[in-house]
Design a protein around this motif. Structure first.
Motif, mmCIF file in Angstrom:
data_model
loop_
_atom_site.group_PDB
_atom_site.id
_atom_site.type_symbol
_atom_site.label_atom_id
_atom_site.label_comp_id
_atom_site.label_asym_id
_atom_site.label_seq_id
_atom_site.Cartn_x
_atom_site.Cartn_y
_atom_site.Cartn_z
ATOM 1 N N GLN A 1 4.759 -10.480 -0.990
ATOM 2 C CA GLN A 1 3.734 -10.270 -2.014
ATOM 3 C C GLN A 1 2.636 -9.376 -1.460
ATOM 4 O O GLN A 1 2.188 -9.543 -0.325
ATOM 5 C CB GLN A 1 3.126 -11.612 -2.425
ATOM 6 N N PHE A 2 2.213 -8.442 -2.294
ATOM 7 C CA PHE A 2 1.046 -7.605 -1.990
ATOM 8 C C PHE A 2 -0.046 -7.999 -2.968
ATOM 9 O O PHE A 2 0.171 -8.000 -4.178
ATOM 10 C CB PHE A 2 1.367 -6.123 -2.145
ATOM 11 N N ASN A 3 -1.208 -8.318 -2.463
ATOM 12 C CA ASN A 3 -2.295 -8.840 -3.278
ATOM 13 C C ASN A 3 -3.278 -7.799 -3.769
ATOM 14 O O ASN A 3 -4.051 -8.083 -4.685
ATOM 15 C CB ASN A 3 -3.075 -9.885 -2.468
ATOM 16 N N ALA A 4 -3.280 -6.620 -3.160
ATOM 17 C CA ALA A 4 -4.351 -5.670 -3.457
ATOM 18 C C ALA A 4 -3.876 -4.227 -3.318
ATOM 19 O O ALA A 4 -4.327 -3.497 -2.441
ATOM 20 C CB ALA A 4 -5.540 -5.924 -2.541
ATOM 21 N N VAL A 5 -2.974 -3.803 -4.177
ATOM 22 C CA VAL A 5 -2.514 -2.420 -4.171
ATOM 23 C C VAL A 5 -3.439 -1.632 -5.093
ATOM 24 O O VAL A 5 -3.486 -1.873 -6.294
ATOM 25 C CB VAL A 5 -1.048 -2.308 -4.636
ATOM 26 N N VAL A 6 -4.183 -0.713 -4.508
ATOM 27 C CA VAL A 6 -5.169 0.047 -5.262
ATOM 28 C C VAL A 6 -4.453 0.927 -6.289
ATOM 29 O O VAL A 6 -3.487 1.632 -5.975
ATOM 30 C CB VAL A 6 -6.039 0.895 -4.318
ATOM 31 N N ALA A 7 -4.947 0.879 -7.520
ATOM 32 C CA ALA A 7 -4.288 1.577 -8.634
ATOM 33 C C ALA A 7 -4.099 3.069 -8.373
ATOM 34 O O ALA A 7 -3.103 3.649 -8.801
ATOM 35 C CB ALA A 7 -5.085 1.362 -9.923
ATOM 36 N N GLY A 8 -5.002 3.694 -7.654
ATOM 37 C CA GLY A 8 -4.893 5.126 -7.376
ATOM 38 C C GLY A 8 -4.022 5.470 -6.191
ATOM 39 O O GLY A 8 -3.822 6.650 -5.893
ATOM 40 N N ASN A 9 -3.464 4.473 -5.518
ATOM 41 C CA ASN A 9 -2.628 4.723 -4.347
ATOM 42 C C ASN A 9 -1.188 4.978 -4.800
ATOM 43 O O ASN A 9 -0.286 4.172 -4.599
ATOM 44 C CB ASN A 9 -2.717 3.545 -3.374
ATOM 45 N N ARG A 10 -1.002 6.116 -5.429
ATOM 46 C CA ARG A 10 0.296 6.443 -6.031
ATOM 47 C C ARG A 10 1.457 6.509 -5.041
ATOM 48 O O ARG A 10 2.556 6.045 -5.363
ATOM 49 C CB ARG A 10 0.179 7.731 -6.831
ATOM 50 N N PRO A 11 1.263 7.047 -3.836
ATOM 51 C CA PRO A 11 2.397 7.025 -2.884
ATOM 52 C C PRO A 11 2.851 5.607 -2.545
ATOM 53 O O PRO A 11 4.051 5.342 -2.470
ATOM 54 C CB PRO A 11 1.846 7.751 -1.657
ATOM 55 N N ALA A 12 1.916 4.693 -2.356
ATOM 56 C CA ALA A 12 2.292 3.310 -2.050
ATOM 57 C C ALA A 12 3.005 2.682 -3.237
ATOM 58 O O ALA A 12 4.038 2.025 -3.077
ATOM 59 C CB ALA A 12 1.057 2.492 -1.672
ATOM 60 N N ILE A 13 2.472 2.893 -4.429
ATOM 61 C CA ILE A 13 3.089 2.325 -5.631
ATOM 62 C C ILE A 13 4.510 2.839 -5.793
ATOM 63 O O ILE A 13 5.438 2.075 -6.073
ATOM 64 C CB ILE A 13 2.219 2.612 -6.869
ATOM 65 N N ALA A 14 4.712 4.134 -5.571
ATOM 66 C CA ALA A 14 6.062 4.705 -5.676
ATOM 67 C C ALA A 14 6.996 4.088 -4.641
ATOM 68 O O ALA A 14 8.156 3.776 -4.949
ATOM 69 C CB ALA A 14 6.001 6.219 -5.512
ATOM 70 N N ALA A 15 6.501 3.888 -3.413
ATOM 71 C CA ALA A 15 7.337 3.292 -2.366
ATOM 72 C C ALA A 15 7.700 1.854 -2.712
ATOM 73 O O ALA A 15 8.851 1.448 -2.564
ATOM 74 C CB ALA A 15 6.611 3.358 -1.020
ATOM 75 N N TYR A 16 6.726 1.084 -3.194
ATOM 76 C CA TYR A 16 6.985 -0.321 -3.507
ATOM 77 C C TYR A 16 7.935 -0.454 -4.687
ATOM 78 O O TYR A 16 8.900 -1.213 -4.641
ATOM 79 C CB TYR A 16 5.686 -1.072 -3.795
ATOM 80 N N GLU A 17 7.667 0.270 -5.751
ATOM 81 C CA GLU A 17 8.534 0.177 -6.926
ATOM 82 C C GLU A 17 9.925 0.724 -6.618
ATOM 83 O O GLU A 17 10.923 0.186 -7.092
ATOM 84 C CB GLU A 17 7.875 0.866 -8.113
ATOM 85 N N GLY A 18 10.003 1.765 -5.793
ATOM 86 C CA GLY A 18 11.291 2.309 -5.389
ATOM 87 C C GLY A 18 12.109 1.326 -4.573
ATOM 88 O O GLY A 18 13.343 1.352 -4.600
ATOM 89 N N ALA A 19 11.426 0.439 -3.854
ATOM 90 C CA ALA A 19 12.108 -0.578 -3.049
ATOM 91 C C ALA A 19 12.466 -1.823 -3.852
ATOM 92 O O ALA A 19 13.127 -2.717 -3.349
ATOM 93 C CB ALA A 19 11.230 -0.978 -1.863
ATOM 94 N N GLY A 20 12.014 -1.892 -5.110
ATOM 95 C CA GLY A 20 12.363 -3.025 -5.952
ATOM 96 C C GLY A 20 11.259 -4.036 -6.187
ATOM 97 O O GLY A 20 11.505 -5.080 -6.788
ATOM 98 N N PHE A 21 10.051 -3.760 -5.721
ATOM 99 C CA PHE A 21 8.930 -4.656 -6.018
ATOM 100 C C PHE A 21 8.603 -4.601 -7.502
ATOM 101 O O PHE A 21 8.747 -3.555 -8.143
ATOM 102 C CB PHE A 21 7.668 -4.231 -5.234
ATOM 103 N N ARG A 22 8.152 -5.732 -8.038
ATOM 104 C CA ARG A 22 7.704 -5.813 -9.430
ATOM 105 C C ARG A 22 6.192 -5.999 -9.461
ATOM 106 O O ARG A 22 5.651 -6.815 -8.709
ATOM 107 C CB ARG A 22 8.338 -7.009 -10.147
#
Length: 159
Positions: free
Chosen positions: A112-133
């Motif tokens: 679980q990630f508790n604090a993914v900043v909305a503007g951190n698009r590279p992180a969001i892409a990596a997490y969603e690409g790995a299967g995180f919801r």
């Protein structure tokens, strides 16, 4: 690039990479960079510290630890940092994949990630690409270095 467990000689480079993310003020909640003694203690407190290396040079890292204590300690949490000069080269995605494998090896049942900043698009892409919801949003939950408030997301991955 190879990913493996950190070694004592990696710590100066890891501290530099970590502190750059802290100083950028766009992803980590910390506001003060770590000194070497603090970095050593910080690394020892983790379940695992993974290091991405190009040759012998650290270019990224992740820290892995329980997301909570007691009855919540079976869920992992991780943070990732990539050398500023090497961002956009797939290192972050590789670190995320490695951390999921390592968390499962260590007996965690999810991450679980508790604090993914909305503007951190590279992180969001990596997490969603790995299967995180994405399972939630905390409006104005993160204060950027500029003082502006940003939404932050909660992500979850179940093994």
């Amino acid at each position: 690039m190879q990913i493996g467990e950190y070694r004592a000689e990696d710590l100066p480079a890891l501290m530099r990479i970590w502190n750059r993310v802290v100083e950028d003020g766009m992803a980590f909640p910390e506001e003060t960079p770590l000194a070497m003694e603090e970095m050593e203690g910080f690394a020892r407190q983790q379940s695992f510290v993974g290091v991405a290396r190009e040759g012998a040079t650290p270019v990224g890292l992740y820290i892995l630890h329980p997301n909570g204590i007691g009855r919540k300690s079976h869920i992992a949490n991780a943070s990732y940092a990539v050398d500023a000069d090497r961002r956009g080269c797939g290192i972050g995605k590789a670190l995320v994949a490695h951390s999921l494998q390592k968390a499962k090896e260590l007996g965690y049942v999810g991450m679980q990630f508790n604090a993914v900043v909305a503007g951190n698009r590279p992180a969001i892409a990596a997490y969603e690409g790995a299967g995180f919801r994405r399972i939630g949003c905390i409006e104005d939950g993160f204060r950027l270095k500029s003082g502006e408030l940003s939404d932050m997301y909660i992500y979850y991955y179940h093994f």
